[in-house]
Scaffold this motif. Structure first.
Motif, PDB file in Angstrom:
ATOM      1  N   SER B  72     -28.912   8.847  14.567  1.00 25.06           N
ATOM      2  CA  SER B  72     -29.384   7.769  15.438  1.00 25.06           C
ATOM      3  C   SER B  72     -30.738   7.240  14.994  1.00 25.06           C
ATOM      4  O   SER B  72     -30.933   6.035  14.849  1.00 25.06           O
ATOM      5  CB  SER B  72     -29.501   8.268  16.880  1.00 25.06           C
ATOM      6  OG  SER B  72     -28.335   7.940  17.585  1.00 25.06           O
ATOM      7  N   PHE B  73     -31.686   8.151  14.790  1.00 25.73           N
ATOM      8  CA  PHE B  73     -33.047   7.707  14.471  1.00 25.73           C
ATOM      9  C   PHE B  73     -33.133   7.090  13.084  1.00 25.73           C
ATOM     10  O   PHE B  73     -33.801   6.075  12.885  1.00 25.73           O
ATOM     11  CB  PHE B  73     -34.042   8.858  14.625  1.00 25.73           C
ATOM     12  CG  PHE B  73     -34.396   9.119  16.051  1.00 25.73           C
ATOM     13  CD1 PHE B  73     -35.283   8.291  16.726  1.00 25.73           C
ATOM     14  CD2 PHE B  73     -33.813  10.174  16.740  1.00 25.73           C
ATOM     15  CE1 PHE B  73     -35.587   8.516  18.055  1.00 25.73           C
ATOM     16  CE2 PHE B  73     -34.110  10.399  18.071  1.00 25.73           C
ATOM     17  CZ  PHE B  73     -35.000   9.572  18.737  1.00 25.73           C
ATOM     18  N   SER B  74     -32.443   7.704  12.105  1.00 26.81           N
ATOM     19  CA  SER B  74     -32.538   7.132  10.762  1.00 26.81           C
ATOM     20  C   SER B  74     -31.889   5.752  10.734  1.00 26.81           C
ATOM     21  O   SER B  74     -32.421   4.816  10.129  1.00 26.81           O
ATOM     22  CB  SER B  74     -31.902   8.069   9.728  1.00 26.81           C
ATOM     23  OG  SER B  74     -30.552   8.316  10.079  1.00 26.81           O
ATOM     24  N   ILE B  75     -30.757   5.615  11.423  1.00 27.64           N
ATOM     25  CA  ILE B  75     -30.103   4.301  11.469  1.00 27.64           C
ATOM     26  C   ILE B  75     -30.992   3.291  12.198  1.00 27.64           C
ATOM     27  O   ILE B  75     -31.178   2.157  11.752  1.00 27.64           O
ATOM     28  CB  ILE B  75     -28.721   4.400  12.146  1.00 27.64           C
ATOM     29  CG1 ILE B  75     -27.729   5.071  11.191  1.00 27.64           C
ATOM     30  CG2 ILE B  75     -28.198   3.020  12.545  1.00 27.64           C
ATOM     31  CD1 ILE B  75     -26.393   5.395  11.818  1.00 27.64           C
ATOM     32  N   ALA B  76     -31.573   3.733  13.320  1.00 25.73           N
ATOM     33  CA  ALA B  76     -32.397   2.816  14.109  1.00 25.73           C
ATOM     34  C   ALA B  76     -33.589   2.319  13.292  1.00 25.73           C
ATOM     35  O   ALA B  76     -33.922   1.133  13.315  1.00 25.73           O
ATOM     36  CB  ALA B  76     -32.871   3.486  15.391  1.00 25.73           C
ATOM     37  N   ILE B  77     -34.232   3.233  12.556  1.00 26.36           N
ATOM     38  CA  ILE B  77     -35.402   2.822  11.773  1.00 26.36           C
ATOM     39  C   ILE B  77     -34.998   1.827  10.689  1.00 26.36           C
ATOM     40  O   ILE B  77     -35.600   0.757  10.543  1.00 26.36           O
ATOM     41  CB  ILE B  77     -36.095   4.051  11.140  1.00 26.36           C
ATOM     42  CG1 ILE B  77     -36.819   4.843  12.231  1.00 26.36           C
ATOM     43  CG2 ILE B  77     -37.095   3.609  10.068  1.00 26.36           C
ATOM     44  CD1 ILE B  77     -37.332   6.185  11.772  1.00 26.36           C
ATOM     45  N   MET B  78     -33.937   2.160   9.959  1.00 28.98           N
ATOM     46  CA  MET B  78     -33.530   1.269   8.863  1.00 28.98           C
ATOM     47  C   MET B  78     -33.000  -0.062   9.393  1.00 28.98           C
ATOM     48  O   MET B  78     -33.328  -1.126   8.864  1.00 28.98           O
ATOM     49  CB  MET B  78     -32.482   1.959   7.992  1.00 28.98           C
ATOM     50  CG  MET B  78     -33.095   3.010   7.090  1.00 28.98           C
ATOM     51  SD  MET B  78     -31.897   3.632   5.894  1.00 28.98           S
ATOM     52  CE  MET B  78     -30.944   4.742   6.909  1.00 28.98           C
ATOM     53  N   ALA B  79     -32.169   0.018  10.434  1.00 30.74           N
ATOM     54  CA  ALA B  79     -31.582  -1.217  10.978  1.00 30.74           C
ATOM     55  C   ALA B  79     -32.683  -2.110  11.547  1.00 30.74           C
ATOM     56  O   ALA B  79     -32.709  -3.320  11.303  1.00 30.74           O
ATOM     57  CB  ALA B  79     -30.566  -0.882  12.063  1.00 30.74           C
ATOM     58  N   ALA B  80     -33.620  -1.509  12.301  1.00 28.52           N
ATOM     59  CA  ALA B  80     -34.675  -2.315  12.916  1.00 28.52           C
ATOM     60  C   ALA B  80     -35.569  -2.925  11.847  1.00 28.52           C
ATOM     61  O   ALA B  80     -35.963  -4.093  11.941  1.00 28.52           O
ATOM     62  CB  ALA B  80     -35.494  -1.465  13.881  1.00 28.52           C
ATOM     63  N   THR B  81     -35.887  -2.153  10.806  1.00 25.09           N
ATOM     64  CA  THR B  81     -36.735  -2.686   9.735  1.00 25.09           C
ATOM     65  C   THR B  81     -36.054  -3.868   9.047  1.00 25.09           C
ATOM     66  O   THR B  81     -36.647  -4.947   8.907  1.00 25.09           O
ATOM     67  CB  THR B  81     -37.029  -1.593   8.693  1.00 25.09           C
ATOM     68  OG1 THR B  81     -37.541  -0.457   9.379  1.00 25.09           O
ATOM     69  CG2 THR B  81     -38.032  -2.080   7.674  1.00 25.09           C
ATOM     70  N   THR B  82     -34.808  -3.664   8.642  1.00 28.31           N
ATOM     71  CA  THR B  82     -34.097  -4.740   7.943  1.00 28.31           C
ATOM     72  C   THR B  82     -33.942  -5.959   8.846  1.00 28.31           C
ATOM     73  O   THR B  82     -34.201  -7.092   8.425  1.00 28.31           O
ATOM     74  CB  THR B  82     -32.707  -4.253   7.493  1.00 28.31           C
ATOM     75  OG1 THR B  82     -32.846  -2.950   6.934  1.00 28.31           O
ATOM     76  CG2 THR B  82     -32.101  -5.186   6.475  1.00 28.31           C
ATOM     77  N   ALA B  83     -33.534  -5.715  10.085  1.00 23.82           N
ATOM     78  CA  ALA B  83     -33.329  -6.830  11.013  1.00 23.82           C
ATOM     79  C   ALA B  83     -34.634  -7.592  11.225  1.00 23.82           C
ATOM     80  O   ALA B  83     -34.646  -8.825  11.317  1.00 23.82           O
ATOM     81  CB  ALA B  83     -32.791  -6.320  12.340  1.00 23.82           C
ATOM     82  N   THR B  84     -35.751  -6.869  11.294  1.00 22.40           N
ATOM     83  CA  THR B  84     -37.034  -7.527  11.524  1.00 22.40           C
ATOM     84  C   THR B  84     -37.407  -8.415  10.347  1.00 22.40           C
ATOM     85  O   THR B  84     -37.873  -9.550  10.529  1.00 22.40           O
ATOM     86  CB  THR B  84     -38.138  -6.477  11.773  1.00 22.40           C
ATOM     87  OG1 THR B  84     -37.738  -5.654  12.859  1.00 22.40           O
ATOM     88  CG2 THR B  84     -39.453  -7.140  12.103  1.00 22.40           C
ATOM     89  N   ILE B  85     -37.193  -7.910   9.144  1.00 23.11           N
ATOM     90  CA  ILE B  85     -37.507  -8.718   7.957  1.00 23.11           C
ATOM     91  C   ILE B  85     -36.667  -9.997   7.957  1.00 23.11           C
ATOM     92  O   ILE B  85     -37.184 -11.103   7.763  1.00 23.11           O
ATOM     93  CB  ILE B  85     -37.266  -7.907   6.670  1.00 23.11           C
ATOM     94  CG1 ILE B  85     -38.303  -6.786   6.574  1.00 23.11           C
ATOM     95  CG2 ILE B  85     -37.349  -8.812   5.435  1.00 23.11           C
ATOM     96  CD1 ILE B  85     -38.003  -5.763   5.505  1.00 23.11           C
ATOM     97  N   ILE B  86     -35.365  -9.823   8.233  1.00 21.77           N
ATOM     98  CA  ILE B  86     -34.491 -11.005   8.269  1.00 21.77           C
ATOM     99  C   ILE B  86     -34.934 -11.950   9.387  1.00 21.77           C
ATOM    100  O   ILE B  86     -34.985 -13.167   9.210  1.00 21.77           O
ATOM    101  CB  ILE B  86     -33.018 -10.579   8.469  1.00 21.77           C
ATOM    102  CG1 ILE B  86     -32.544  -9.792   7.243  1.00 21.77           C
ATOM    103  CG2 ILE B  86     -32.123 -11.790   8.703  1.00 21.77           C
ATOM    104  CD1 ILE B  86     -31.189  -9.145   7.410  1.00 21.77           C
ATOM    105  N   ALA B  87     -35.294 -11.378  10.534  1.00 21.21           N
ATOM    106  CA  ALA B  87     -35.685 -12.207  11.679  1.00 21.21           C
ATOM    107  C   ALA B  87     -36.962 -12.987  11.382  1.00 21.21           C
ATOM    108  O   ALA B  87     -37.099 -14.147  11.783  1.00 21.21           O
ATOM    109  CB  ALA B  87     -35.864 -11.336  12.919  1.00 21.21           C
TER     110      ALA B  87
END
Ligand SMILES: Nc1ncnc2c1ncn2[C@@H]1O[C@H](COP(=O)(O)OP(=O)(O)O)[C@@H](O)[C@H]1O
Ligand SMILES: [Mg+2]
Lengths: 364, 269
Positions: B72-87
């Motif tokens: 959960s945490f590793s996915i959340a960190i990576m997903a949030a980071t990538t999504a933020t860059i794209i956003a």
């Protein structure tokens, strides 16, 4: 010395395309000399900011040519032009200290830290804000922010400084002292200032030369004296200073004078160029209020008889609005101390004397 | 003195508020209280204890939950980071890009995941992955999370950027900054509160997603929500309440930070 800093030729600018396009500039041409305090003057919406943004590189133009020291700079982006801007609302970087704001330009130019530090200190000294170096912009007053914006734009030693209504957000007292300060700083540094304002008084006080604009077109370029004393058209006469614009008819014309009928009087006026006028032509006369003298009616006079309609006390001056016999109205202004008119009241009969040498004859 | 229009003057305002609060927060509070219950029963109170929290970390099922938590945490960190860059890129494009064709369509596409029922997205994502032959597992969860996190990251970032006048970038370029320097030295710092807020929001959304995760996860890969769901199916035990309380606490912390971050510097700009 009389090198041309900026040459603008045939500049035309449209915002948008097609039927909705707004023409912000129309065939504007003039030259700005090196080391000049040059002012763009005109009412709001006449295209001053647009012209300044074109010089700064933030706006493209539709037609024309822009040269900086005889070099076309059309294709240079803003960061490659040796021109800096003092923005109307300062635009200080809120996340940087005053020192970092002032040093920003030098840092972007890749100057060594020691030089940045020295130059920043020099600029902060110049605008007398050294004690505020470590504060944030939000901790400064309006006048201080204004001075930081000035220091920031001057720090990289641009060849031309653009100022977009830099004083309009300040209160009167501050504005007056900043006018003085700006003039001094320019003389000290010896760089070209292009100053934008809608305040004709400010323009007259500060400028070496003024360009008057209206609706995107250039109206007249000249020194403050030329603009004020010899306006070339009705717009300039009306916008710069106060004036009475009245209509008359040319009755006679010779090479250097015209005889104009106004309010049942024949006025003999000097003219520069007879080719601009014709006999029986309707013309406008610009008569400044301070060029009309007023005194109580005396019986044996040949001057203009009039009735006082309104009296306004202006401090050092008194202004009278007078009605002439034919229904024409003229505004006149006399100094409070040098006149015996202080006792005149609305309703009194007076006679007016116009200093005909100072009347300006306008063709259009 | 209260104003005439004050909503508190409406009759029944107080009881209505109470009812809403009760429905929203009652169950959460009960779960939190009973996670401290010193009894295997989930309804009878037998005194305060931390045994279920101990059970979560060191009990029989602890390894399973720890693995799920790590996922959960590793996915959340990576997903949030990538999504933020794209956003961030999307927000700059949408707000600084001027008028371009399909601008409205782009915005609709960006915020689509907010409006489409999650189950639809879940089924669609599953079909997509199986069509292209992507083996379900950790990677599919990550990709799916990146996608549905983008709008959550986008909203606070775009809101922030809308309030930053382009005059700052112009001032930077006027002072010899290149486009990239103007972005990294001026625009990014000014956007930072929005970026942090967007990241934290995306992180929480990823952390507690269940429906999409449940569809696209392969056999044997669990995140915390799917692990909890799996455990609950065999009967609710108090250790589930303890895990849930921990997750709740974490979410509250993140959302609070996100809220404060979005308000940093509001006074100045
Ligand atoms: N970005 C823009 N888009 C469309 N029209 C504009 C834009 N900026 C200015 N204009 C128009 O161009 C004219 C000149 O504006 P501006 O140069 O700002 O005048 P000033 O600075 O003299 O007040 C105005 O009519 C204004 O409405
Ligand atoms: Mg303007």
């Amino acid at each position: 010395m009389n090198q041309i800093a900026i040459r603008i030729s045939g500049m035309t600018k449209y915002y948008g395309t097609g039927p909705d396009a707004v023409r912000a500039l129309h065939d504007v041409s003039f030259e700005i000399r090196n080391n000049e305090f040059f002012t763009l003057l005109g009412p709001s919406g006449c295209g001053k900011t647009t012209l300044l943004r074109i010089i700064g590189g933030f706006e493209e133009y539709s037609e024309g040519k822009l040269e900086l020291f005889d070099e076309e700079i059309q294709d240079l982006p803003p960061n490659r032009r040796p021109v800096n801007t003092v923005f109307q609302h300062y635009a200080l970087f809120p996340h940087l200290s005053i020192r970092d704001n002032v040093g920003f330009g030098l840092k972007m130019l890749g100057k060594p830290d020691s030089e940045i530090h020295r130059q920043t200190n020099k600029m902060l000294d110049l605008v007398r804000l050294s004690e505020y170096a470590d504060r944030r912009p939000s901790q400064l007053s309006g006048g201080q922010k204004q001075r930081v914006a000035l220091a920031r734009a001057l720090a990289p030693e641009p060849k031309v400084l653009l100022l977009d209504e830099p004083l309009s957000a300040l209160d009167l007292k501050l504005r007056q002292s900043m006018r003085h300060e700006l003039k001094q700083i320019r003389e000290q540094l010896g760089i070209t200032f292009i100053f934008v304002t809608h305040d004709q008084e400010e323009a007259l006080i500060m400028s070496d030369r003024i360009a008057v604009m209206s609706h995107g077109s250039l109206q007249q370029v000249g020194t403050p004296e030329e603009i004020y004393n010899h306006p070339e058209n009705r717009f300039v006469a009306d916008f710069v200073g106060e004036t009475n614009l009245v209509q008359g008819v040319i009755r006679e014309l010779c090479s250097d004078a015209a005889c104009v009928e106004y309010a049942d009087q024949e006025l003999s006026l000097a003219i520069q160029n007879e080719n601009l006028f014709a006999t029986e032509q309707q013309v406008h006369l610009s008569i400044r209020p301070e060029h009309i003298n007023i005194k109580p009616m005396s019986s044996e006079s040949s001057n203009l008889p009039a009735l006082i309609k309104e009296k306004t006390f202006l401090g050092t001056d008194i202004q009278f609005l007078c009605r002439l016999k034919g229904g024409n109205e003229l505004t006149t202004r006399v100094q409070t101390t040098t006149t015996d008119c202080a006792t005149l009241l609305p309703g009194d009969s007076v006679e007016l004397t116009i200093d005909t040498k100072k009347i300006v004859l306008l063709g259009d | 003195m209260r104003k005439v229009q004050d909503i508190r003057r409406y009759q029944g305002f107080f009881s209505m508020t109470l009812l809403c609060m009760l429905l929203l927060y009652g169950p959460l509070i009960i779960v939190m209280i009973y996670s401290f219950n010193d009894s295997p029963s989930i309804i009878r109170w037998e005194g305060f204890s931390l045994r279920w929290y101990y059970e979560v970390f060191f009990g029989l099922e602890a390894p399973k939950f720890k693995k799920a938590a790590f996922n959960s945490f590793s996915i959340a960190i990576m997903a949030a980071t990538t999504a933020t860059i794209i956003a961030v890129a999307a927000a700059v494009g949408m707000i600084r890009g001027g008028q371009f064709r399909a601008k409205t369509a782009s915005f609709a596409l960006l915020s689509l995941p907010l409006m489409v029922p999650e189950i639809v997205t879940a089924v669609a994502t599953l079909i997509f992955f199986s069509t292209i032959g992507f083996v379900a597992g950790y990677a599919t969860i990550l990709v799916a999370h990146i996608v549905f996190c983008i709008p959550f990251a986008y909203l606070p970032i775009a809101a922030r950027l809308e309030n930053i006048s382009s005059i700052y970038e112009e001032a930077a370029m006027d002072l010899y900054a290149s486009r990239a320097q103007a972005f990294f030295r001026v625009l990014m710092p000014l956007m930072l509160p929005g970026i942090i807020s967007g990241f934290l929001l995306a992180f929480v959304i990823s952390l507690d997603d269940f429906i999409i995760t449940n569809f696209v996860k392969g056999a044997g890969v669990e995140t915390l929500p799917t692990a909890i769901f799996g455990a609950v199916k065999q009967g609710i035990k108090p250790d589930i309440m303890a895990i849930s309380s921990l997750l709740l606490f974490l979410s509250i912390v993140f959302v609070t930070f996100s809220w404060f971050a979005s308000r940093i510097g509001m006074k100045h700009s």
